[in-house]
Structures are given as C-alpha cells and as structure tokens.
Design a protein around this motif. Sequence first.
Motif, short mmCIF file in Angstrom:
data_model
loop_
_atom_site.label_atom_id
_atom_site.label_comp_id
_atom_site.label_asym_id
_atom_site.label_seq_id
_atom_site.Cartn_x
_atom_site.Cartn_y
_atom_site.Cartn_z
N ASP A 54 0.85 -1.20 0.00
CA ASP A 54 0.00 0.00 0.00
C ASP A 54 0.88 1.25 0.00
O ASP A 54 0.66 2.19 -0.77
CB ASP A 54 -0.91 -0.02 1.23
CG ASP A 54 -1.83 1.18 1.30
OD1 ASP A 54 -2.71 1.30 0.42
OD2 ASP A 54 -1.68 2.02 2.20
N LEU A 55 1.91 1.20 0.84
CA LEU A 55 2.84 2.33 0.94
C LEU A 55 3.52 2.57 -0.41
O LEU A 55 3.65 3.70 -0.88
CB LEU A 55 3.89 2.02 2.02
CG LEU A 55 4.94 3.07 2.31
CD1 LEU A 55 4.32 4.33 2.90
CD2 LEU A 55 6.00 2.52 3.29
N TRP A 56 3.93 1.50 -1.04
CA TRP A 56 4.62 1.62 -2.33
C TRP A 56 3.69 2.25 -3.38
O TRP A 56 4.05 3.19 -4.09
CB TRP A 56 5.10 0.23 -2.79
CG TRP A 56 6.02 0.27 -3.97
CD1 TRP A 56 6.55 1.39 -4.57
CD2 TRP A 56 6.55 -0.85 -4.69
NE1 TRP A 56 7.36 1.03 -5.61
CE2 TRP A 56 7.37 -0.34 -5.70
CE3 TRP A 56 6.40 -2.23 -4.58
CZ2 TRP A 56 8.04 -1.16 -6.61
CZ3 TRP A 56 7.07 -3.05 -5.47
CH2 TRP A 56 7.88 -2.52 -6.48
N ALA A 57 2.47 1.74 -3.44
CA ALA A 57 1.53 2.26 -4.43
C ALA A 57 1.22 3.73 -4.15
O ALA A 57 1.12 4.55 -5.07
CB ALA A 57 0.26 1.41 -4.44
N ARG A 58 1.11 4.08 -2.88
CA ARG A 58 0.86 5.49 -2.54
C ARG A 58 2.06 6.36 -2.93
O ARG A 58 1.88 7.48 -3.41
CB ARG A 58 0.60 5.65 -1.04
CG ARG A 58 -0.79 5.23 -0.64
CD ARG A 58 -0.90 5.11 0.86
NE ARG A 58 -2.14 4.47 1.21
CZ ARG A 58 -3.27 5.11 1.55
NH1 ARG A 58 -3.27 6.42 1.63
NH2 ARG A 58 -4.35 4.45 1.84
N ALA A 59 3.27 5.84 -2.68
CA ALA A 59 4.46 6.61 -3.04
C ALA A 59 4.51 6.86 -4.54
O ALA A 59 5.00 7.88 -5.01
CB ALA A 59 5.72 5.87 -2.58
N GLU A 60 3.98 5.91 -5.30
CA GLU A 60 3.94 6.05 -6.76
C GLU A 60 2.74 6.87 -7.23
O GLU A 60 2.63 7.17 -8.41
CB GLU A 60 3.82 4.66 -7.40
CG GLU A 60 5.03 3.79 -7.19
CD GLU A 60 6.22 4.25 -8.00
OE1 GLU A 60 6.02 4.91 -9.03
OE2 GLU A 60 7.35 3.97 -7.58
N GLY A 61 1.80 7.12 -6.31
CA GLY A 61 0.59 7.84 -6.70
C GLY A 61 -0.33 7.01 -7.58
O GLY A 61 -1.09 7.54 -8.38
N LYS A 62 -0.27 5.68 -7.44
CA LYS A 62 -1.09 4.81 -8.29
C LYS A 62 -1.87 3.82 -7.44
O LYS A 62 -1.41 3.39 -6.40
CB LYS A 62 -0.19 3.97 -9.21
CG LYS A 62 0.59 4.77 -10.22
CD LYS A 62 1.47 3.86 -11.05
CE LYS A 62 2.29 4.69 -12.02
NZ LYS A 62 3.10 3.86 -12.90
N PRO A 63 -3.05 3.40 -7.95
CA PRO A 63 -3.68 2.25 -7.30
C PRO A 63 -2.78 1.04 -7.50
O PRO A 63 -2.07 0.96 -8.53
CB PRO A 63 -5.01 2.09 -8.04
CG PRO A 63 -4.87 2.86 -9.31
CD PRO A 63 -3.78 3.87 -9.13
N LEU A 64 -2.81 0.11 -6.59
CA LEU A 64 -1.86 -1.01 -6.66
C LEU A 64 -1.92 -1.77 -7.99
O LEU A 64 -0.89 -2.12 -8.55
CB LEU A 64 -2.10 -1.97 -5.50
CG LEU A 64 -1.12 -3.14 -5.58
CD1 LEU A 64 -0.01 -3.00 -4.59
CD2 LEU A 64 -1.81 -4.46 -5.44
#
Length: 472
Positions: free
Chosen positions: A156-166
């Motif tokens: 979740d953190l990674w996807a948020r850091a990318e600004g994308k849904p997973l």
Amino acid sequence: MFKPARHGEVGGVSLQRSQQQKPLRSHDRLNLCAEMSHKIVNLRVRDVRFPTSLEQHGSDAMHTDPDYSAAYVVLDTDSGLKGFGLTFTLGKGTEIVLCAVKALAGLVIGKSLQEIVSNFRGFYRLLTSDGQMRWLGPEKGVIHLATAAVLNAVWDLWARAEGKPLWKLLVDMDPKQIVSCIDFRYITDVLTEEEALDILVKAQEGKKQREDQMLKEGYPAYTTSCAWLGYSDQQLKQLCSDALKSGWTRFKVKVGADLEDDIRRCRLIRKMIGPSSTLMIDANQRWDVAEAISWVSRLAEVKPLWIEEPTSPDDILGHAAISKALAPLGIGVATGEQCHNRVMFKQFLQASALQFVQIDSCRLGSVNENLAVLLMAYKFQVPVCPHAGGVGLCELVQHLILFDYICVSADLRNRMCEYVDHLHEHFTSPVVIQDAHYMPPKDPGYSCEMLEESVNRHEYPEGDIWKQEIQK
Ligand SMILES: C[C@H](O)[C@@H](O)[C@@H](O)[C@H](O)C(=O)O
Ligand SMILES: [Mg+2]
C-alpha cells in the motif's frame, strides 16, 4: 537480482502519477517528493472487530457466528506518508495475530521503502524465514496472516508513493521487476523464474486494450451476500430478488449443514435465477471425502458450477478424488481461502485437485506470494476466481485479479471475483461495483485504509461498539 533504483525512482519505477488519478492534495505532493526514501519509523497494529454474527452475515456450515475482523496495520514513515494493511479474521483470536505482527515489526521498522522494494524478494524471505520465528509456521497459520498484514501495508505504501492504485503499479511494472518480487523457493519444479518471466513478457501483447476494457467494463463478479447459511428462506428470496434487479447473474449458496435444507434452498435459488445464471455452492470444509461426493451428487440437479471447500483445506488428494468423482456431473472443485501458501497451491495444481483457484489477499504472503500463484495457475491453465468478502478482502483482491487479467491470463472465461456486500462503508476507498462488475480503483494505494472513526468505534474491546455489546 533486481537492479538498484536510480535517483528519483522507487524500485526502478519512476515516480509519476497515472492519468486517471484524483487531483493531488497538498499533503500528497509533499509525500511524492522524489528525494524521499520513506523510511519506516513506526508500525502500529489494532484489533478491529465488527459484530456481524448478530445478523448471521458471513455464516456457513463451519463458521456459524463470524464477527468479521481484522488485524489492521499502519506503517508510519519519516516523510509523513503512511502505508495501511490488514489481514482478515473471524473475531476471537485476532489478539494473537496482533502479537505475531508485533513480533515481525522489528524486521520492518528502520527500513526504507526504497530498500525494501529494490530487493522485495529478499524482504519477503526475511519476514518468512527468520531463523527463530519460522518455527511458528513456516508460511502458514497466525504468523503467515501477520506476514500478509505487514506486507499488504508495505505494498500500500509503495503504491501510494507512486501515486497509483496497486493494480496500476503492477500493470506498469517491467516483467523483470514483477518476477523480482516473488520467492520461487519450493516451486521451481513447476515454475522457474525464467518461465514466469516468459509468461509475463508474452502477455505484454494486448495489455493496453485489456486495461482500457477493464476501465470501461470492470471485472466480472459474483455475489455471496444472498445466501449465508444462517439466513431464512424469506431473507434469501428477498436478497436474491434484489440482487437480480441490480444485475447480478452469478450466485453462491452456503451448504453442508443439512442435506434437505440444502436441496430446498438451492432449488429455491435456482428457480429464482433461472437456468442461464451461474450457481456455486460452498461447504466450508464440512465433509469427509466420500460424504462430499454423495452430498454434492444429490445437489447436482441444481447444476452448480463448483463445490467450494468440500473437505479439509489441507487434503490435496481428497480434493483430487472429489474432483475426479464430480467431473462427470459437470461440477468442479474450488478452494483457496484457507490454502496457506504457494506450495499447497502448487500441489493442488499438480494433482488436478481443483478446477478453480481461489487466491486470498490476506491468507497468502501478500501480493508477492499471490503473484506466484497467479503464474502457476496460468501455467496449469486453471482459472483464478478470488476469494473476497469478509472485511476488506474485496477492496484488496480486486487489484490482484485486474492485474491477472491485464498482465497474465488475458482471459475472462469461467472467471469471476467474489463480492460480498458488507462493511465497505468503513473504508476510505471502498469498492465500486457497477452492473455486477468491479470497477478498477482510482485512488493511490491498495484500498486498505479504514476510516479512523470506524477503527476507533470497532476497536476491540475498548471501542464504543464493543463497550455497548459487553454491557448488554
Ligand atoms: C466465514 C466466512 O464468511 C466464509 O464463510 C466466507 O469467507 C466464504 O467461505 C466465502 O467463500 O465467501
Ligand atoms: Mg468460501
């Protein structure tokens, strides 16, 4: 090994927002600063329980009074960005999962997101193969549920850091990077890293069209909400007729406690939905092997597509025998919600013991292990129909099945994702169902975040909801 990230990248993926995002809030802008490595400085875990048993929601032949619950994890980073994750439980014992999460916390705190995702396979191995803690599993039971909760929060953190849904983060990833997230230990006899890569590279063709198709049409779903075991016939009829009006064409019915009840309830539903709609039945591990075969044979007249969890979830050869016996009746075997790791799925596939693979976002070791199962299922050409429902399972698994269609299977035949109409209102980005299809989530992350107020009210045992229950 996956190449280290360049400056301004997280795990080799550049920090860009996808087209269909909501506008950036100032808070997000702060977090997306490319300089940030998002060091995890704290892990919090909470026991969140919903009293669903009061109305028999979620009841089946073995779990007659589930209180849908979660061990809910929040990762805090030095940048202010947070990761949210959970694993699903049925109430009692959630406190044990919390202990296990706390035991894993030391392996996570102090690591940066960049460090984790640039060697995600290594990090998965670190969590699942700690020389002392692996004795509690390995990769099964409470410790694996805890691993799922923690890793779900990392994704979740990674996807948020990318600004994308997973799902979009996965879809945009280079196949090499996807493969670098998977621990192939114990499965190379059926799927090597090279084969996995080959599957993903071949499926690049047509990827864009499939993504557009999903954004337009969504992923097909079926509903389990009409026919929990504890529901009366009257309730069942009402819910089924409402669901038909909302466009549902695929229905699952709980069976396994009483054969005469099952025959009556299944006939009732089949009559209401008509011969062209799809019906599935689910026994939640109630029977021995021979009993499963004779019981399901009696229900063959309602033409179920599958019998789910007919017997012990660990009995691979038992499932194979049931599959073989029911094949002439046109009934397949589905299982997976309590299939605890990729090794089990490997053997189910090797033994032709299932005809529908039911991945679970909170039972397996998060996205990492689910990726391995999706690829093995593809290799064996067995359709994946994820388990969802509970609390949060729909929110999470929709991302995985979208990835599966766009980047692995490219096939919708005999495939659908479970949907259950409970507790979505407690999430900040609840699932969107349109015409019985999951519409791809748009918010950044893995859709795991719960409303703070919901968490406070349902935290066990201090939350208001539980204080009231205890006073009754
Ligand atoms: C206790 C739970 O509600 C289960 O009955 C549920 O996950 C079920 O097996 C399902 O397939 O949805
Ligand atoms: Mg089930």
